[in-house]
Design an enzyme around this catalytic site. Sequence first.
Site, mmCIF file in Angstrom:
data_model
loop_
_atom_site.group_PDB
_atom_site.id
_atom_site.type_symbol
_atom_site.label_atom_id
_atom_site.label_comp_id
_atom_site.label_asym_id
_atom_site.label_seq_id
_atom_site.Cartn_x
_atom_site.Cartn_y
_atom_site.Cartn_z
ATOM 1 N N TYR A 111 0.825 -1.210 0.000
ATOM 2 C CA TYR A 111 0.000 0.000 0.000
ATOM 3 C C TYR A 111 0.855 1.255 0.000
ATOM 4 O O TYR A 111 1.901 1.303 0.659
ATOM 5 C CB TYR A 111 -0.915 0.032 1.237
ATOM 6 N N TRP A 113 1.084 5.629 -1.802
ATOM 7 C CA TRP A 113 0.732 6.577 -2.861
ATOM 8 C C TRP A 113 1.763 6.661 -3.972
ATOM 9 O O TRP A 113 1.459 7.168 -5.037
ATOM 10 C CB TRP A 113 0.531 7.959 -2.246
HETATM 11 N N1 LIG Z 1 -1.441 18.735 2.430
HETATM 12 C C1 LIG Z 1 -1.897 17.477 2.356
HETATM 13 N N2 LIG Z 1 -3.121 17.222 1.841
HETATM 14 C C2 LIG Z 1 -3.595 15.943 1.818
HETATM 15 C C3 LIG Z 1 -2.815 14.863 2.264
HETATM 16 C C4 LIG Z 1 -1.517 15.153 2.811
HETATM 17 O O1 LIG Z 1 -0.783 14.255 3.252
HETATM 18 N N3 LIG Z 1 -1.111 16.462 2.846
HETATM 19 N N4 LIG Z 1 -3.291 13.578 2.201
HETATM 20 C C5 LIG Z 1 -4.418 13.311 1.304
HETATM 21 C C6 LIG Z 1 -5.049 12.026 1.652
HETATM 22 S S1 LIG Z 1 -4.247 10.591 1.263
HETATM 23 C C7 LIG Z 1 -6.250 11.936 2.247
HETATM 24 S S2 LIG Z 1 -6.951 10.404 2.527
HETATM 25 C C8 LIG Z 1 -7.007 13.134 2.622
HETATM 26 C C9 LIG Z 1 -7.550 12.957 4.035
HETATM 27 O O2 LIG Z 1 -8.591 13.818 4.280
HETATM 28 P P1 LIG Z 1 -9.162 13.870 5.767
HETATM 29 O O3 LIG Z 1 -9.130 12.535 6.365
HETATM 30 O O4 LIG Z 1 -10.460 14.568 5.736
HETATM 31 O O5 LIG Z 1 -8.037 14.838 6.403
HETATM 32 P P2 LIG Z 1 -7.424 15.030 7.858
HETATM 33 O O6 LIG Z 1 -6.525 16.205 7.740
HETATM 34 O O7 LIG Z 1 -6.830 13.777 8.351
HETATM 35 O O8 LIG Z 1 -8.663 15.400 8.765
HETATM 36 C C10 LIG Z 1 -9.483 16.520 8.459
HETATM 37 C C11 LIG Z 1 -9.929 17.195 9.728
HETATM 38 O O9 LIG Z 1 -10.810 16.367 10.477
HETATM 39 C C12 LIG Z 1 -10.829 16.889 11.786
HETATM 40 N N5 LIG Z 1 -11.204 15.873 12.776
HETATM 41 C C13 LIG Z 1 -10.428 14.889 13.289
HETATM 42 N N6 LIG Z 1 -11.125 14.152 14.186
HETATM 43 C C14 LIG Z 1 -12.360 14.687 14.240
HETATM 44 C C15 LIG Z 1 -13.552 14.373 14.973
HETATM 45 O O10 LIG Z 1 -13.600 13.416 15.744
HETATM 46 N N7 LIG Z 1 -14.644 15.156 14.739
HETATM 47 C C16 LIG Z 1 -14.629 16.196 13.864
HETATM 48 N N8 LIG Z 1 -15.756 16.873 13.677
HETATM 49 N N9 LIG Z 1 -13.522 16.521 13.182
HETATM 50 C C17 LIG Z 1 -12.414 15.782 13.345
HETATM 51 C C18 LIG Z 1 -9.427 17.357 12.059
HETATM 52 O O11 LIG Z 1 -9.465 18.589 12.749
HETATM 53 C C19 LIG Z 1 -8.802 17.438 10.685
HETATM 54 O O12 LIG Z 1 -8.163 18.667 10.433
HETATM 55 O O13 LIG Z 1 -6.155 14.289 2.600
HETATM 56 C C20 LIG Z 1 -5.453 14.421 1.358
HETATM 57 N N10 LIG Z 1 -4.844 15.730 1.330
HETATM 58 N N1 LIG Z 2 -2.068 8.184 12.411
HETATM 59 C C1 LIG Z 2 -2.476 8.290 11.144
HETATM 60 N N2 LIG Z 2 -1.869 7.559 10.193
HETATM 61 C C2 LIG Z 2 -2.283 7.667 8.905
HETATM 62 C C3 LIG Z 2 -3.327 8.544 8.543
HETATM 63 C C4 LIG Z 2 -3.951 9.298 9.579
HETATM 64 O O1 LIG Z 2 -4.900 10.074 9.340
HETATM 65 N N3 LIG Z 2 -3.481 9.173 10.858
HETATM 66 N N4 LIG Z 2 -3.712 8.660 7.234
HETATM 67 C C5 LIG Z 2 -3.489 7.499 6.377
HETATM 68 C C6 LIG Z 2 -3.708 7.780 4.960
HETATM 69 S S1 LIG Z 2 -5.212 8.489 4.555
HETATM 70 C C7 LIG Z 2 -2.829 7.433 3.991
HETATM 71 S S2 LIG Z 2 -3.303 7.582 2.352
HETATM 72 C C8 LIG Z 2 -1.514 6.849 4.313
HETATM 73 C C9 LIG Z 2 -0.402 7.310 3.349
HETATM 74 O O2 LIG Z 2 0.665 6.431 3.422
HETATM 75 P P1 LIG Z 2 1.700 6.242 2.211
HETATM 76 O O3 LIG Z 2 0.992 6.338 0.900
HETATM 77 O O4 LIG Z 2 2.473 5.013 2.472
HETATM 78 O O5 LIG Z 2 2.622 7.520 2.398
HETATM 79 P P2 LIG Z 2 3.657 8.220 1.410
HETATM 80 O O6 LIG Z 2 4.526 9.049 2.261
HETATM 81 O O7 LIG Z 2 2.931 8.902 0.306
HETATM 82 O O8 LIG Z 2 4.485 6.989 0.853
HETATM 83 C C10 LIG Z 2 4.802 6.818 -0.492
HETATM 84 C C11 LIG Z 2 6.235 6.326 -0.585
HETATM 85 O O9 LIG Z 2 6.516 6.052 -1.959
HETATM 86 C C12 LIG Z 2 7.832 6.524 -2.254
HETATM 87 N N5 LIG Z 2 7.899 6.784 -3.708
HETATM 88 C C13 LIG Z 2 7.529 7.896 -4.376
HETATM 89 N N6 LIG Z 2 7.718 7.735 -5.694
HETATM 90 C C14 LIG Z 2 8.218 6.496 -5.875
HETATM 91 C C15 LIG Z 2 8.603 5.745 -7.031
HETATM 92 O O10 LIG Z 2 8.524 6.193 -8.167
HETATM 93 N N7 LIG Z 2 9.058 4.475 -6.820
HETATM 94 C C16 LIG Z 2 9.159 3.930 -5.574
HETATM 95 N N8 LIG Z 2 9.606 2.684 -5.470
HETATM 96 N N9 LIG Z 2 8.819 4.636 -4.464
HETATM 97 C C17 LIG Z 2 8.334 5.884 -4.618
HETATM 98 C C18 LIG Z 2 7.998 7.759 -1.410
HETATM 99 O O11 LIG Z 2 9.370 8.061 -1.226
HETATM 100 C C19 LIG Z 2 7.259 7.359 -0.126
HETATM 101 O O12 LIG Z 2 8.123 6.782 0.807
HETATM 102 O O13 LIG Z 2 -1.169 7.186 5.650
HETATM 103 C C20 LIG Z 2 -2.162 6.774 6.585
HETATM 104 N N10 LIG Z 2 -1.659 6.916 7.955
HETATM 105 MO MO LIG Z 3 -5.255 8.816 2.260
#
Ligand SMILES: Nc1nc2c(c(=O)[nH]1)N[C@H]1C(S)=C(S)[C@@H](COP(=O)(O)OP(=O)(O)OC[C@H]3O[C@@H](n4cnc5c(=O)[nH]c(N)nc54)[C@H](O)[C@@H]3O)O[C@H]1N2
Ligand SMILES: Nc1nc2c(c(=O)[nH]1)N[C@H]1C(S)=C(S)[C@@H](COP(=O)(O)OP(=O)(O)OC[C@H]3O[C@@H](n4cnc5c(=O)[nH]c(N)nc54)[C@H](O)[C@@H]3O)O[C@H]1N2
Ligand SMILES: [Mo]
Length: 759
Positions: A111, A113
Amino acid sequence: MTDRWVPTTSHWGAYQAAADSDGGVRVAPHPDDPVPSPLLGNVAGSARHATRVARPAIRRGWLESGPGPSAGRGAEEFVEVDWDTALDLVAAQLDRVRNESGNESIFGGSYGWSSAGRFHHAQSQLHRFLNTIGGYTASKHNYSFGTSQVLLPHVVGSISSVLGYADSWETIRENTDLIVAFGGLSTKNLSVTPGGVTLHTGAASAADPGVQVAAVSPLGADVPARGRWYSIAPGTDVAVQLALAHTLLAEDLHDTAFLERYCTGFDVVAAYLRGESDGVAKTPEWAAEICEIPADDIRELAREMAAGRTLVNVTWSLQRTEHGEQPVWAGILLAAMLGQIGLPGGGFGHGYGSMAEMGDSGPLLKLPTLSQGANPVREFIPVARIADLLLSPGQTYRYNGQTRTYPDIRFVYWAGGNPFHHHQDLTRLRRAFARPETVVVHETHWTATARHADVVLPATTTLEREDLGAGRRDTHLTAMHRVLDPHAEARDDYLIFAALADRLGARQAFTEGRSPRGWLEHLYETWRESLRERGHQVPDFDRFWELGRLELPAVDEQPPLRRFRQDPEANPLHTPSGRIELFSATVDGFGHPDCPGHPVWLRPRRTTGGPLHLIANQPPTRLHSQGDVGATSLESKVDGREPITLHPADAAARGIAEGTVVRIFNDRGACLAGARLSERVRPGVVVLPTGAWFDPQPDPKRDGATMCAHGNPNALTDDLPSSELSQGCAGQHARVDVERYDGPLPPVTTRTPPPLRPA
Ligand SMILES: Nc1nc2c(c(=O)[nH]1)N[C@H]1C(S)=C(S)[C@@H](COP(=O)(O)OP(=O)(O)OC[C@H]3O[C@@H](n4cnc5c(=O)[nH]c(N)nc54)[C@H](O)[C@@H]3O)O[C@H]1N2
Ligand SMILES: Nc1nc2c(c(=O)[nH]1)N[C@H]1C(S)=C(S)[C@@H](COP(=O)(O)OP(=O)(O)OC[C@H]3O[C@@H](n4cnc5c(=O)[nH]c(N)nc54)[C@H](O)[C@@H]3O)O[C@H]1N2
Ligand SMILES: [Mo]
């Protein structure tokens, strides 16, 4: 290498890049992008950072003693070897394991991104490769909305009916009176869409959608400029939602005609709301005790919701918690009671404020896609059960009404993901990673996952290869030109797998005889042909490559919920009843104690760990762990550590001032971080975003325990699922305490490579 400005794209959007005279890269926003992403600031500093993996590297213990379980992962030095040595060793172990115990003992879920680009997507490449050599144990769903991925098919028949066809911000501006935003509308998240977005129009819309917004969140930062902030105790949204529903019912503001025609099971839910089934009426007074929002405010909000066109939005973060199904299902209940599901700008939204694609108006178009082939192995895990899988072969667990058994994994192959970023309870994950015989990782950088591998193979970045790029609901397809030569000895994931396939007798099946450029032409021309069949003309590959980007043709498709509303008999949902299931006999029949047959308020089981509620949300300064060594991320650090935000009262009670290095701890682990104080965080709540590169070191305060010196919240989170129904990631919340850290500060060691020795 090119010093001309050329187009490229990334998960945080399209941009332009050019090589500079020192071998590095210069970047500039896409000229038409109204709101370029701050994450662009990380690109230049990451491209040639000291932490780039330069050569194939093998953990010394694995090289010298051969494959086997080892606690040396993440601790021992690496030996750099040449490519042929590394590839021969990896191929030989894959071959041995598949012959001895079958391909199901290879875990290839991998898993993560990875990077933008339709062809070089590392996870797709890995899956395609493993499928040509007999398959692998896979993972299902994602960390983002994995709980909803299991729940939504039971309630509305599919995931895409809610997530794939979201109304655009424009439609909302034109039709909606009020957005009730559970989880707020966080603009920090809106530069990101998997695959990229060319023009960031959504960020500005979320910052000020032009309609009333009632933002329910523990954080003021989630509230749009002119929105009202309902400060809520984390994890209690369901109580508010049920109290809103109770008010609609008690004051006869609900749409009985809609509930009868389009839904099933409202009678069961109504009995629960009134307290007939459990003796507790879900009144605003009842909810106020739990969520700490005044009862009158809840009652007023319910009336306002019934008075106009209302969009009930639930961010993905809310389902990334214990019992994460409930706020989603209760949000659908509310929208159904308002009777506006299927109307423009009304009904239920899931993920406005979570991702740029929600609210973007680009076409819903199938993009050029690399086939992953077919996996002959049927074994899989729900993605967030990775540590259980590795730790407990043969153990049974429940999932979506089934009882399943974890297979015995001997070989772990990861490309394009960072489990030592994304998984919960990283101390436990280290124990899990000590169990297999072999762990192979392809990485661009020395992430924590690379450091926990036996064999690390250096991968190129998007800047070092050519690709085609676009995200969901994107307006353009970008010709991603090569800007830099591969770093040191790095190779494309594709070429690494081609060389392994060659050693395993599967070269032709994997490559089909094509070079990377040959694949781009093939994917593009196949796609162009399928568009032509639907009456859309786009230029040929050479012309597209020269132009650098093309505007995607508009396709008009009626959202499934609109069609359902127009004629529910002709266009039923894919649920057993064909309708929206407010009570699901199927889910009820599963008998999962933590997810009954209709939305309910369930008290959290995990109340230990400390007096403060930690929110581990997405970082404003990075994409997950990507770019943590870049400028935008580094500028935000406090004394080199990830910033944690606290309310001034909680800080004062602990002798913590702005800029103090603090230790965050609970019964699972500890990490350091740098304090930032803000009145816009609810008292009792602290925020430590994900993604600081995990830096486990001995915890000076606890014998034999580790402490992350950098500030990764997954040192503190519980490795427990949202529920047995979905087994989704519940990492958004943890209970912790925070104290000043007065001891000698351990250095952050993630910004240099691990100890490396030449062969
Ligand atoms: N800059 C940036 N943008 C991203 C990402 C990133 O890594 N960096 N990741 C992307 C990815 S993979 C995903 S899945 C999305 C995730 O999108 P989300 O899951 O919606 O994003 P989060 O920032 O984890 O949470 C959004 C807000 O939910 C609020 N929150 C947390 N717990 C609670 C609760 O119990 N109740 C309420 N009402 N609010 C709560 C928090 O204040 C938080 O700021 O974001 C995407 N966008
Ligand atoms: N506590 C907590 N944990 C969370 C979350 C949360 O809300 N709270 N959010 C979760 C969510 S929504 C998500 S989506 C996950 C994200 O978790 P990940 O998707 O695992 O996070 P990334 O940092 O995007 O990891 C991508 C990796 O791919 C590598 N990479 C980039 N390009 C290439 C390439 O071309 N080739 C190879 N081989 N590698 C490459 C990057 O260096 C990086 O290490 O985290 C989750 N974890
Ligand atoms: Mo995510």
